[in-house]
Write an enzyme that holds these catalytic residues in place. Structure first.
Site, PDB file in Angstrom:
ATOM      1  N   ARG A 150      -3.049   7.565  16.664  1.00 46.62           N
ATOM      2  CA  ARG A 150      -2.338   6.428  17.079  1.00 46.62           C
ATOM      3  C   ARG A 150      -2.209   6.219  18.523  1.00 46.62           C
ATOM      4  O   ARG A 150      -2.184   5.323  18.909  1.00 46.62           O
ATOM      5  CB  ARG A 150      -1.038   6.415  16.175  1.00 46.62           C
ATOM      6  CG  ARG A 150      -0.191   5.362  16.334  1.00 46.62           C
ATOM      7  CD  ARG A 150       1.194   5.483  15.802  1.00 46.62           C
ATOM      8  NE  ARG A 150       0.948   5.778  14.302  1.00 46.62           N
ATOM      9  CZ  ARG A 150       1.418   4.919  13.383  1.00 46.62           C
ATOM     10  NH1 ARG A 150       1.510   3.821  13.744  1.00 46.62           N
ATOM     11  NH2 ARG A 150       1.279   5.300  12.194  1.00 46.62           N
TER      12      ARG A 150
ATOM     13  N   GLU B 239       0.785  -1.065   0.048  1.00 44.29           N
ATOM     14  CA  GLU B 239      -0.084   0.077  -0.040  1.00 44.29           C
ATOM     15  C   GLU B 239       0.849   1.178  -0.051  1.00 44.29           C
ATOM     16  O   GLU B 239       1.990   1.193   0.452  1.00 44.29           O
ATOM     17  CB  GLU B 239      -0.921   0.073   1.340  1.00 44.29           C
ATOM     18  CG  GLU B 239      -2.033  -1.207   1.127  1.00 44.29           C
ATOM     19  CD  GLU B 239      -2.924  -0.858   2.416  1.00 44.29           C
ATOM     20  OE1 GLU B 239      -2.716  -0.405   3.337  1.00 44.29           O
ATOM     21  OE2 GLU B 239      -3.884  -1.780   2.240  1.00 44.29           O
TER      22      GLU B 239
ATOM     23  N   ARG C 214      -2.713   8.789  11.322  1.00 41.96           N
ATOM     24  CA  ARG C 214      -3.389   7.398  11.568  1.00 41.96           C
ATOM     25  C   ARG C 214      -4.536   7.765  12.103  1.00 41.96           C
ATOM     26  O   ARG C 214      -4.596   8.228  13.483  1.00 41.96           O
ATOM     27  CB  ARG C 214      -2.544   6.349  12.176  1.00 41.96           C
ATOM     28  CG  ARG C 214      -3.018   5.271  12.516  1.00 41.96           C
ATOM     29  CD  ARG C 214      -3.014   4.292  11.387  1.00 41.96           C
ATOM     30  NE  ARG C 214      -3.451   2.800  11.804  1.00 41.96           N
ATOM     31  CZ  ARG C 214      -2.649   2.032  11.746  1.00 41.96           C
ATOM     32  NH1 ARG C 214      -1.247   1.989  11.651  1.00 41.96           N
ATOM     33  NH2 ARG C 214      -3.356   0.778  12.064  1.00 41.96           N
TER      34      ARG C 214
ATOM     35  N   LYS D 256       2.417   4.778   1.266  1.00 41.82           N
ATOM     36  CA  LYS D 256       2.509   5.170   2.431  1.00 41.82           C
ATOM     37  C   LYS D 256       2.198   6.908   2.485  1.00 41.82           C
ATOM     38  O   LYS D 256       2.883   7.549   1.580  1.00 41.82           O
ATOM     39  CB  LYS D 256       3.963   5.218   2.722  1.00 41.82           C
ATOM     40  CG  LYS D 256       4.316   5.846   4.157  1.00 41.82           C
ATOM     41  CD  LYS D 256       3.834   5.188   5.311  1.00 41.82           C
ATOM     42  CE  LYS D 256       4.209   5.927   6.683  1.00 41.82           C
ATOM     43  NZ  LYS D 256       3.332   6.942   7.154  1.00 41.82           N
TER      44      LYS D 256
ATOM     45  N   GLU E 135      -5.676   6.794   7.057  1.00 39.73           N
ATOM     46  CA  GLU E 135      -4.685   7.761   6.994  1.00 39.73           C
ATOM     47  C   GLU E 135      -5.309   9.208   6.676  1.00 39.73           C
ATOM     48  O   GLU E 135      -5.598   9.116   5.405  1.00 39.73           O
ATOM     49  CB  GLU E 135      -3.277   7.569   6.248  1.00 39.73           C
ATOM     50  CG  GLU E 135      -1.984   8.670   6.658  1.00 39.73           C
ATOM     51  CD  GLU E 135      -1.440   8.044   7.934  1.00 39.73           C
ATOM     52  OE1 GLU E 135      -0.620   8.523   8.091  1.00 39.73           O
ATOM     53  OE2 GLU E 135      -1.621   6.895   8.363  1.00 39.73           O
TER      54      GLU E 135
ATOM     55  N   PHE F 163      -7.743   2.059   4.988  1.00 40.21           N
ATOM     56  CA  PHE F 163      -7.160   0.879   4.531  1.00 40.21           C
ATOM     57  C   PHE F 163      -7.543  -0.530   5.714  1.00 40.21           C
ATOM     58  O   PHE F 163      -7.219  -1.568   5.046  1.00 40.21           O
ATOM     59  CB  PHE F 163      -5.662   0.805   4.780  1.00 40.21           C
ATOM     60  CG  PHE F 163      -5.282   1.647   6.091  1.00 40.21           C
ATOM     61  CD1 PHE F 163      -5.058   0.791   7.342  1.00 40.21           C
ATOM     62  CD2 PHE F 163      -4.753   2.913   6.177  1.00 40.21           C
ATOM     63  CE1 PHE F 163      -4.558   1.350   8.353  1.00 40.21           C
ATOM     64  CE2 PHE F 163      -4.184   3.427   7.337  1.00 40.21           C
ATOM     65  CZ  PHE F 163      -4.240   2.615   8.262  1.00 40.21           C
TER      66      PHE F 163
END
Length: 182
Positions: free
Chosen positions: A66, A44, A51, A46, A96, A137
């Site tokens: 996160r 995937e 996050r 970046k 993200e 994701f």
């Protein structure tokens, strides 16, 4: 502690209470990544962003970083996008969040987006100066069921079914599944 492994099997996640993010496994090369995954792996993009763990229960949306920090109030625009995009009654998805330059429509560095993360006032101005986009994701919870035990490719198919993509705003992360080292 007192109930051991049996107690852990009864622990349930609930929308509105953040959970530690699952992290990708690091490898030193593409070859190692393919070998570690039986010759086939998902790659995937970046993204240079935040996050974001998104919790939905009915019309209620929570956003967590996160580090499990609640940033719902700092991103009312993302809350509204999630209400429009997430078709499930209850879910926890991850993605993200990136800042977008309003003039060039290109991604901004994380440092620019971070201005919104800790802001308590003037949020409406920052929404205009630093609009956002999210690339989803993963999904770890759907309508009462935890999905941690399912492989990533199955969770991705579930995610695809519950997301209404909003081009330029709510998208699925770009993913390449391959066994080709090139």
């Amino acid at each position: 502690d007192r109930e051991g492994d049996d107690g852990l099997t009864r622990v349930k996640i609930t929308p509105g209470r953040p959970v530690k993010s699952m992290l990708a496994q690091k490898v030193s090369s593409v070859e190692e990544g393919l070998h570690e995954n039986g010759g086939r792996a998902a790659f995937e993009y970046k993204y240079d962003g935040m996050r974001t763990q998104i919790h939905k229960k009915g019309d209620k949306i929570w956003l967590f970083t996160r580090r499990l920090e609640d940033v719902t109030k700092q991103f009312p625009d993302l809350v509204e996008l999630c209400k429009k995009s997430l078709k499930a009654e209850e879910c926890i998805v991850e993605g993200e969040t990136i800042g977008i330059d309003p003039e060039t429509k290109m991604p901004l560095p994380f440092q620019k987006l971070s201005q919104r993360i800790h802001r308590k006032y003037g949020i409406d101005d920052l929404i205009k100066k630093i609009p956002i986009q999210i690339h989803l994701f993963d999904i770890v919870y759907l309508d009462g069921k935890m999905l941690f035990d399912k492989p990533l490719h199955e969770r991705r198919k579930i995610l695809e079914k519950i997301v209404n993509v909003i081009p330029g705003k709510v998208q699925l992360s770009k993913q390449l599944i391959t066994s080709n080292i090139q």
